[in-house]
Scaffold this motif. Sequence first.
Motif, PDB file in Angstrom:
ATOM      1  N   THR A  97       0.876  -1.243   0.004  1.00  0.00           N
ATOM      2  CA  THR A  97       0.048   0.031  -0.004  1.00  0.00           C
ATOM      3  C   THR A  97       0.882   1.218   0.064  1.00  0.00           C
ATOM      4  OG1 THR A  97      -0.207  -0.198   2.341  1.00  0.00           O
ATOM      5  CG2 THR A  97      -1.884  -1.038   1.017  1.00  0.00           C
ATOM      6  N   LYS A  98       1.565   1.439   1.116  1.00  0.00           N
ATOM      7  CA  LYS A  98       2.552   2.437   1.238  1.00  0.00           C
ATOM      8  C   LYS A  98       3.901   2.204   1.122  1.00  0.00           C
ATOM      9  CE  LYS A  98      -0.863   6.007   1.833  1.00  0.00           C
ATOM     10  NZ  LYS A  98      -1.028   7.290   0.692  1.00  0.00           N
ATOM     11  N   LEU A  99       4.562   3.057   0.702  1.00  0.00           N
ATOM     12  CA  LEU A  99       6.209   2.799   0.610  1.00  0.00           C
ATOM     13  C   LEU A  99       6.876   3.871   1.565  1.00  0.00           C
ATOM     14  CD1 LEU A  99       8.378   1.314  -2.229  1.00  0.00           C
ATOM     15  CD2 LEU A  99       9.098   3.511  -0.615  1.00  0.00           C
ATOM     16  N   PHE A 100       7.760   3.645   2.582  1.00  0.00           N
ATOM     17  CA  PHE A 100       8.554   4.226   3.462  1.00  0.00           C
ATOM     18  C   PHE A 100       9.938   3.951   2.918  1.00  0.00           C
ATOM     19  CE2 PHE A 100       4.439   3.721   5.453  1.00  0.00           C
ATOM     20  CZ  PHE A 100       3.994   4.785   5.805  1.00  0.00           C
ATOM     21  N   SER A 101      10.727   4.820   2.413  1.00  0.00           N
ATOM     22  CA  SER A 101      12.179   4.708   2.362  1.00  0.00           C
ATOM     23  C   SER A 101      12.884   5.132   3.394  1.00  0.00           C
ATOM     24  CB  SER A 101      12.470   5.288   1.088  1.00  0.00           C
ATOM     25  OG  SER A 101      13.041   6.675   1.173  1.00  0.00           O
ATOM     26  N   GLY A 102      14.212   4.852   3.383  1.00  0.00           N
ATOM     27  CA  GLY A 102      15.282   5.525   4.545  1.00  0.00           C
ATOM     28  C   GLY A 102      15.474   6.962   4.190  1.00  0.00           C
ATOM     29  N   HIS A 103      14.937   7.711   3.478  1.00  0.00           N
ATOM     30  CA  HIS A 103      15.230   9.185   3.085  1.00  0.00           C
ATOM     31  C   HIS A 103      14.002  10.010   2.994  1.00  0.00           C
ATOM     32  CE1 HIS A 103      19.513   8.671   3.471  1.00  0.00           C
ATOM     33  NE2 HIS A 103      19.410   7.663   2.962  1.00  0.00           N
ATOM     34  N   ASN A 104      12.849   9.563   2.590  1.00  0.00           N
ATOM     35  CA  ASN A 104      11.719  10.274   2.249  1.00  0.00           C
ATOM     36  C   ASN A 104      11.205  11.025   3.302  1.00  0.00           C
ATOM     37  OD1 ASN A 104      11.698   9.082  -0.305  1.00  0.00           O
ATOM     38  ND2 ASN A 104       9.467   8.508  -0.353  1.00  0.00           N
ATOM     39  N   THR A 105      10.736  12.206   3.320  1.00  0.00           N
ATOM     40  CA  THR A 105      10.049  13.002   4.002  1.00  0.00           C
ATOM     41  C   THR A 105       8.343  12.733   4.118  1.00  0.00           C
ATOM     42  OG1 THR A 105      10.037  14.862   2.515  1.00  0.00           O
ATOM     43  CG2 THR A 105      11.591  14.937   4.123  1.00  0.00           C
ATOM     44  N   TYR A 106       8.065  11.907   3.370  1.00  0.00           N
ATOM     45  CA  TYR A 106       6.952  11.444   3.306  1.00  0.00           C
ATOM     46  C   TYR A 106       6.426  10.039   2.604  1.00  0.00           C
ATOM     47  CZ  TYR A 106       7.244  12.767  -1.551  1.00  0.00           C
ATOM     48  OH  TYR A 106       7.807  12.881  -2.952  1.00  0.00           O
ATOM     49  N   ALA A 107       5.240   9.364   2.959  1.00  0.00           N
ATOM     50  CA  ALA A 107       5.081   7.933   2.139  1.00  0.00           C
ATOM     51  C   ALA A 107       4.627   8.092   0.709  1.00  0.00           C
ATOM     52  CB  ALA A 107       4.100   7.145   3.204  1.00  0.00           C
ATOM     53  N   VAL A 108       5.246   7.192   0.119  1.00  0.00           N
ATOM     54  CA  VAL A 108       4.445   7.347  -1.427  1.00  0.00           C
ATOM     55  C   VAL A 108       3.529   6.193  -1.499  1.00  0.00           C
ATOM     56  CG1 VAL A 108       6.374   8.589  -2.449  1.00  0.00           C
ATOM     57  CG2 VAL A 108       6.455   5.975  -2.342  1.00  0.00           C
ATOM     58  N   GLU A 109       2.598   6.210  -2.759  1.00  0.00           N
ATOM     59  CA  GLU A 109       1.639   5.191  -2.787  1.00  0.00           C
ATOM     60  C   GLU A 109       2.834   4.028  -3.760  1.00  0.00           C
ATOM     61  OE1 GLU A 109      -1.296   4.754  -2.267  1.00  0.00           O
ATOM     62  OE2 GLU A 109      -1.353   6.699  -1.360  1.00  0.00           O
ATOM     63  N   ALA A 110       2.841   2.756  -2.958  1.00  0.00           N
ATOM     64  CA  ALA A 110       3.945   1.932  -3.324  1.00  0.00           C
ATOM     65  C   ALA A 110       3.668   1.389  -4.621  1.00  0.00           C
ATOM     66  CB  ALA A 110       3.607   0.749  -2.381  1.00  0.00           C
ATOM     67  N   ASN A 111       2.632   1.138  -5.214  1.00  0.00           N
ATOM     68  CA  ASN A 111       2.580   0.779  -6.694  1.00  0.00           C
ATOM     69  C   ASN A 111       2.855   1.891  -7.661  1.00  0.00           C
ATOM     70  OD1 ASN A 111       2.040  -2.425  -6.305  1.00  0.00           O
ATOM     71  ND2 ASN A 111       0.328  -1.384  -5.118  1.00  0.00           N
ATOM     72  N   LEU A 112       2.343   2.954  -7.541  1.00  0.00           N
ATOM     73  CA  LEU A 112       2.502   4.102  -8.445  1.00  0.00           C
ATOM     74  C   LEU A 112       4.217   4.486  -8.460  1.00  0.00           C
ATOM     75  CD1 LEU A 112      -0.395   6.531  -7.565  1.00  0.00           C
ATOM     76  CD2 LEU A 112      -0.219   4.849  -9.528  1.00  0.00           C
ATOM     77  N   TYR A 113       4.740   4.442  -7.134  1.00  0.00           N
ATOM     78  CA  TYR A 113       6.090   4.678  -7.260  1.00  0.00           C
ATOM     79  C   TYR A 113       6.905   3.468  -7.838  1.00  0.00           C
ATOM     80  CZ  TYR A 113      10.822   5.128  -5.442  1.00  0.00           C
ATOM     81  OH  TYR A 113      12.291   5.382  -5.434  1.00  0.00           O
TER      82      TYR A 113
END
Length: 338
Positions: free
Chosen positions: A168-184
């Motif tokens: 669902t959501k993707l959190f990386s080690g440097h993002n300031t926000y979560a992205v939509e996992a599949n869109l990203y």
Amino acid sequence: MFLFVGTKRALLIDAGYDPDGDMKSLVDTLCHGIPYDVVIAHGHLDHIQQANNFIRAGVPVYMSKLDEELLTLFNYSILPDYHDMQDGMAFDLGDSIIDFYHVPGHTPGCMIGVERQSGYCFSSDALGSNRLEKPDTAWIQFDTPCCTLDRVLAQVQKFRWRTQGRLTKLFSGHNTYAVEANLYLDNLESAIQDVIDHGESVLKPTLRSTEECLGSSKIAVRGNYVYDPDWAAVNVGQLFSDGFEPNKNTDLNWIGVKNGTLSPAFDQHTTEYTLECRDAAVTLTAITSSTRSTVYLNGELIHSKQDILLDVVSGKQLLFEVVSPDRTSHKRYILTIM
């Protein structure tokens, strides 16, 4: 860094950049006496420097041994009491389970955690980042076999097949926000796929400084960082594996199996396997490295990423044949049903 506090255990993903802090005391306070583990998702300095403090205190710390050699480049030595992180490990926190997947590329030992209930994906740096405050990219820079774009694409596609319908959501080690996992991930896969299909001519100038990128000057990119929150890019160090040519690409990046197991584990450069089945039928999914190549199964044309349901016949051979975009080369992958 991400801390999960469950009903029975807690889990800290990554251990920070400050070697002199006291993160353990903070984690102890937040966990309220619940025991916890630490996973180092990859061995770069900005993700590992409190690891030894946890190890000295007796907290179980996990990291892939594949990243141990990399640490010497940064003059960091992890204490030998850590546990080797393996693909498929799961951490049961009581009300939550986090599964880990080995997705090499950024480093040889990169691990990605996926929380089962929410579908939240915690990728550390394995899948890059796209911070708002600067035009950022995935960092695929090191001189190791896993760091070429053809290998990275295979790992991304393998991970997506293994987690299909879950993220669902993707959190990386440097993002300031979560992205939509599949869109990203659609953008990331598409950016790399374009280079695999068409070669270096589709690369763009780097968005990071040349110094920061260890001399790399090109990126594969999809989307616009100014207005697209799900844009993705890869800063390229090594472009392709030795001998790789886009027009002569005959690789399969993945053969996915439902109701069965391949032996050995699939790799695009291994061409013979045994297939152990757990039912009277098995579903196979072949993913070609190039979207311009053609693939056949036992002489019949099939499509990349197509699910194929087959009856199980012991001793039968399944032959995947991949024909290169320029039609001059082919490769055969043979699966023998056991």
